[in-house]
Scaffold this active site. Sequence first.
Site: not given
Length: 269
Positions: A42, A83, A107, A127, A151, A200
């Site tokens: 995504g 996700k 996040d 994390n 992950s 870019g």
Amino acid sequence: MSTVGNSTNIFWQECSVGKAERQKLLNQKGCVLWITGLSGSGLSSMLGESCVRKKKPYGTYFALIPYGLQYLYEALCTNCLGKSTLACTVGRELHSKGNLSYILDGDNLRHGLNKDLGFKAEDRTENIRRVGEVAKLFADAGLICIASLISPYRKDRDACRAMLPDANFIEVFMNMPLELCEQRDAKGLYKLARAGKIKGMSFVLTMIRLIVNGGYNIFYLSFTGIDDPYEPPLNCEIEIQQKDGVCPTPNDMAGEVVTYLEEKGFLQS
């Protein structure tokens, strides 16, 4: 009395109200839905862990400075289903059914619990370990915990699975090809890039150098799936993928997850 890690002389405190009692009160069974996927599953997940976000009312703006040149892209989650989109849709569907859930977004957690961590391999591992421990507590409380993170390392996800009874850890693999994101391209960013009107965009295919000035921290980031590996699940409980070249809608994807929970008896005590 026991020793755990660096902690000594500690005791496990049992309480008269346990998981079974909490599950009976909520009329559901606690578990962890762990949503993982390739960085291309995504647009939001493609950029989310590799950029510094500036929150705006109608979207998320990503300040990208690849190759030392500054660009500002507006990237809404509608460009492709990520996700976080799935996590939120599942959470809403469970809420409508009267089931209590909580979302642990990668996040969001980096705004607080994990704000001291970067994106090096050892930081990513820590994390995930922290998120796994928090998810275990939510499941023990009787909630359906929805963890939404890239992950990338299989051993880290497996370590989280090992924290719970195996049936209570449900790995959801969003197996979406990068090409699908370009096909959806709701904001037309890929089309503009192909036409050479946006420079870019090669950050999708190459390593990102992100240098953020003006009060932000300075980062050097690896891009998952390019110069930092993504290790797909080997035995996930649920795999979300396109069907006949078409990406499922958020409701269809969430329906597949919720149906699994219903069939496995998690939505009743």
